[in-house]
Design a protein around this motif. Structure first.
Motif, PDB file in Angstrom:
ATOM      1  N   ALA A 230       0.825  -1.207   0.000  1.00 33.38           N
ATOM      2  CA  ALA A 230       0.000   0.000   0.000  1.00 33.38           C
ATOM      3  C   ALA A 230       0.857   1.254   0.000  1.00 33.38           C
ATOM      4  O   ALA A 230       1.892   1.321   0.675  1.00 33.38           O
ATOM      5  N   LYS A 231       0.413   2.240  -0.771  1.00 34.57           N
ATOM      6  CA  LYS A 231       1.053   3.559  -0.804  1.00 34.57           C
ATOM      7  C   LYS A 231      -0.044   4.598  -0.646  1.00 34.57           C
ATOM      8  O   LYS A 231      -1.104   4.499  -1.271  1.00 34.57           O
ATOM      9  N   MET A 232       0.218   5.613   0.194  1.00 35.37           N
ATOM     10  CA  MET A 232      -0.785   6.634   0.495  1.00 35.37           C
ATOM     11  C   MET A 232      -0.211   8.024   0.317  1.00 35.37           C
ATOM     12  O   MET A 232       0.968   8.262   0.589  1.00 35.37           O
ATOM     13  N   LEU A 233      -1.058   8.949  -0.127  1.00 31.42           N
ATOM     14  CA  LEU A 233      -0.669  10.345  -0.319  1.00 31.42           C
ATOM     15  C   LEU A 233      -1.480  11.242   0.597  1.00 31.42           C
ATOM     16  O   LEU A 233      -2.690  11.057   0.750  1.00 31.42           O
ATOM     17  N   ALA A 349      -5.440  -2.639   8.540  1.00 30.10           N
ATOM     18  CA  ALA A 349      -4.266  -2.534   9.405  1.00 30.10           C
ATOM     19  C   ALA A 349      -2.983  -2.818   8.644  1.00 30.10           C
ATOM     20  O   ALA A 349      -1.984  -2.110   8.776  1.00 30.10           O
ATOM     21  N   ALA A 350      -3.009  -3.867   7.823  1.00 30.79           N
ATOM     22  CA  ALA A 350      -1.815  -4.234   7.057  1.00 30.79           C
ATOM     23  C   ALA A 350      -1.477  -3.176   6.005  1.00 30.79           C
ATOM     24  O   ALA A 350      -0.304  -2.927   5.718  1.00 30.79           O
ATOM     25  N   ALA A 351      -2.495  -2.533   5.441  1.00 33.93           N
ATOM     26  CA  ALA A 351      -2.252  -1.480   4.451  1.00 33.93           C
ATOM     27  C   ALA A 351      -1.534  -0.292   5.091  1.00 33.93           C
ATOM     28  O   ALA A 351      -0.578   0.249   4.529  1.00 33.93           O
ATOM     29  N   GLY A 358       7.257   1.998   3.895  1.00 32.07           N
ATOM     30  CA  GLY A 358       7.769   2.396   2.596  1.00 32.07           C
ATOM     31  C   GLY A 358       7.314   1.547   1.440  1.00 32.07           C
ATOM     32  O   GLY A 358       8.100   1.204   0.566  1.00 32.07           O
ATOM     33  N   PHE A 359       6.008   1.184   1.430  1.00 33.59           N
ATOM     34  CA  PHE A 359       5.437   0.408   0.327  1.00 33.59           C
ATOM     35  C   PHE A 359       6.083  -0.969   0.237  1.00 33.59           C
ATOM     36  O   PHE A 359       6.448  -1.449  -0.832  1.00 33.59           O
ATOM     37  N   THR A 360       6.233  -1.601   1.387  1.00 40.56           N
ATOM     38  CA  THR A 360       6.763  -2.964   1.432  1.00 40.56           C
ATOM     39  C   THR A 360       5.625  -3.953   1.613  1.00 40.56           C
ATOM     40  O   THR A 360       4.550  -3.618   2.109  1.00 40.56           O
ATOM     41  N   GLU A 361       5.868  -5.184   1.228  1.00 43.58           N
ATOM     42  CA  GLU A 361       4.858  -6.233   1.325  1.00 43.58           C
ATOM     43  C   GLU A 361       4.659  -6.640   2.786  1.00 43.58           C
ATOM     44  O   GLU A 361       5.618  -6.872   3.511  1.00 43.58           O
ATOM     45  N   VAL A 362       3.387  -6.714   3.200  1.00 44.14           N
ATOM     46  CA  VAL A 362       3.037  -7.040   4.583  1.00 44.14           C
ATOM     47  C   VAL A 362       2.035  -8.194   4.579  1.00 44.14           C
ATOM     48  O   VAL A 362       1.101  -8.199   3.778  1.00 44.14           O
ATOM     49  N   PRO A 363       2.186  -9.177   5.461  1.00 41.95           N
ATOM     50  CA  PRO A 363       1.199 -10.256   5.528  1.00 41.95           C
ATOM     51  C   PRO A 363      -0.131  -9.762   6.073  1.00 41.95           C
ATOM     52  O   PRO A 363      -0.173  -8.876   6.932  1.00 41.95           O
ATOM     53  N   VAL A 364      -1.204 -10.315   5.574  1.00 36.02           N
ATOM     54  CA  VAL A 364      -2.549 -10.000   6.068  1.00 36.02           C
ATOM     55  C   VAL A 364      -2.946 -11.115   7.019  1.00 36.02           C
ATOM     56  O   VAL A 364      -3.116 -12.265   6.604  1.00 36.02           O
ATOM     57  N   VAL A 365      -3.078 -10.782   8.293  1.00 34.64           N
ATOM     58  CA  VAL A 365      -3.293 -11.782   9.335  1.00 34.64           C
ATOM     59  C   VAL A 365      -4.644 -11.558   9.995  1.00 34.64           C
ATOM     60  O   VAL A 365      -4.931 -10.467  10.492  1.00 34.64           O
TER      61      VAL A 365
END
Length: 377
Positions: A230-233, A349-351, A358-365
Motif C-alpha cells: 500500500a502507498k498513500m498520499l 491494518a496491514a495497508a 515504505g510500500f513494502t509487502e506485509v502479511p494479512v493476518v
C-alpha cells in the motif's frame, strides 16, 4: 408476529436518510428510541416519529429501554465501545462500517458476541447494490470463469459531510490515548467534516471507502487474502493530515486485486474490472459490460442508478436489513458477516503498516491468530 424493538444510536445523515426509511416501512421492526447528544438531532428523529423516545446518552437509553437490537450510526471511534455496551445488555447489534480499527477491539468483540449469544453485524451495504448483486450472480454462473484479477477504482472530488448540528458525547467523542475511554475532545464540537479528523474518523479515505472496497474484493475473488502492498498520499503542506489517495495491491492464493481510492479526483465515479479465465466483467458506475475472451459474446446491462450517485443508499440498506434480521432469528447462520469485517480490519491494518514501511509487502493476518500481527499506527 411481534416486531423487534430497536434503537438507533447516533442520528446523523446516514441514520436519517440511509437507515430510517427501511425501518419505517418494515413489518418486522419497530424503532422505539434514538440516542444522540444533540437536541437538534433528537428533534429531527421526533419529526419522523413523534412517539419516539430520545436520549442524550447510551446509559440513559439502556436504563429506560428494553431492546432487541441497536443500530450504531456514530463516527468510527465509538463503534467498538458502543457495540460492547449493547452486547452486555443482551442486544443484537447492527453497526456502520468500519466495525473497529483495532485488532484488540475485534478480539474483545468476538468474546462479547460469544458470551452474549447475540449477533454483531456490520453494514456492508455496497454488496447489496443491484449492480454488484448482478455481478456476483454472473460470476457464480461461470460467465467469466475463475476470477484471477480485480481492479477497484473509487474516485471522489470531496469528503462526504456529516450533519452540521451534531455535538459529541461520551459515546461519540474521540478515544483517549489508551483507546478505552474518552478524551478532552468530548467538550469540542463535532464538525460536519469529522471524516478529516483522525481522532474521530480513525483514518482518511482508506477508512472511508477502503473498507467497502475490501469486502467487495473478498466477495469478487471469494478467497482469503495473504499479503498487501500500500502507498498513500497526504496533503503536501499538512503531513499530519489523513491520507487523501491510496493505492493497494492485495495478493490471494490464486488471484490479486488492485484498489485505487482518492478524494482528489475531478469527478465522482466508481469503476471495477473483474478478469476471469474466460472473460471480463466491467462495472462502469451504472452499467455492466460482459465480454468473452474469444470475442464471441458481449453483453451490456444498464442500471437506473450509478454507484457514485448519492451517499446514503437507502435502497441498499433495505436489501441488507433482512440479512441482519435473519441472523437475529437464526443463530445457526451467524458469523459470516462478522468474519468478513475481521478480514476488512486485517487488510486495513496491514495497508497502513505497508505504507509506514515504505510500500513494502506485509502479511494479512486475521485477528486472533497466533501469527505476527500488524496494527494501525
Amino acid at each position: 408476529m411481534t416486531k423487534l424493538k430497536g434503537a438507533i444510536i447516533g442520528f446523523g445523515n446516514i441514520a436519517q436518510f440511509g437507515h430510517w426509511p427501511s425501518y419505517a416501512a418494515s413489518p418486522d421492526v419497530n424503532i422505539v428510541a434514538v440516542m444522540d447528544p444533540a437536541p437538534a438531532r433528537q428533534e429531527a428523529a421526533n419529526a419522523l416519529k413523534p412517539d419516539l423516545h430520545a436520549y442524550g446518552t447510551v446509559d440513559d437509553l439502556f436504563h429506560h429501554e428494553t431492546l432487541d437490537f441497536v443500530d450504531i450510526c456514530t463516527p468510527p471511534s465509538s463503534h467498538a465501545e458502543l457495540a460492547l455496551k449493547a452486547l452486555e445488555q443482551k442486544c443484537h447489534v447492527l453497526c456502520e462500517k468500519p466495525l473497529t480499527l483495532k485488532i484488540s477491539d475485534y478480539q474483545e468483540l468476538s468474546k462479547a458476541v460469544a458470551a452474549s449469544g447475540r449477533t454483531l453485524f456490520t453494514v456492508h451495504n455496497w454488496k447489496f447494490a443491484p449492480i454488484f448483486q448482478k455481478a456476483f450472480a454472473l460470476i457464480r454462473e461461470g460467465r467469466i470463469g475463475a476470477v484471477w484479477h480485480v481492479e477497484i477504482f473509487t474516485l471522489r472530488d470531496n469528503v462526504c459531510k456529516g450533519v452540521a448540528d451534531g455535538i459529541p458525547s461520551p459515546g461519540l467523542s474521540a478515544p483517549s490515548p489508551d483507546g478505552r475511554g474518552t478524551s478532552a475532545a468530548q467538550g469540542e464540537g463535532l464538525s460536519e467534516d469529522w471524516r478529516t479528523n483522525a481522532s474521530v474518523a480513525g483514518g482518511g479515505i482508506l477508512v472511508d471507502h477502503g473498507w467497502h472496497s475490501f469486502y467487495l474484493l473478498l466477495n469478487l475473488v471469494n478467497a482469503e487474502p495473504q499479503k498487501i502492498l500500500a502507498k498513500m498520499l497526504k496533503d503536501r503542506d499538512h503531513q499530519e493530515s489523513l491520507e487523501e489517495a491510496v493505492q493497494t495491491l492485495v495478493q490471494f492464493p490464486e488471484a490479486d486485486g488492485y484498489v485505487h481510492l482518492t478524494w482528489r479526483a475531478k469527478m465522482r465515479r466508481n469503476h471495477v474490472i473483474v478478469q476471469g479465465q474466460t472473460g471480463t466483467l466491467l462495472i462502469d458506475d451504472d452499467r455492466i459490460l460482459l465480454s468473452a475472451h474469444d470475442g464471441r459474446a458481449r453483453e451490456e446491462i444498464e442500471f437506473s442508478s450509478a454507484l457514485s450517485a448519492g451517499s446514503h443508499h437507502a435502497d441498499w440498506f433495505e436489501a441488507l436489513l433482512p440479512n441482519f434480521l435473519a441472523e437475529i432469528k437464526d443463530p445457526a447462520i451467524r458469523g459470516a458477516n462478522f468474519k468478513e469485517a475481521g478480514w476488512c480490519l486485517a487488510l486495513t491494518a496491514a495497508a497502513y503498516q505497508s505504507n509506514l514501511q515504505g510500500f513494502t509487502e506485509v502479511p494479512v493476518v486475521f485477528p486472533g491468530t497466533r501469527s505476527p500481527q500488524v496494527s494501525l499506527a
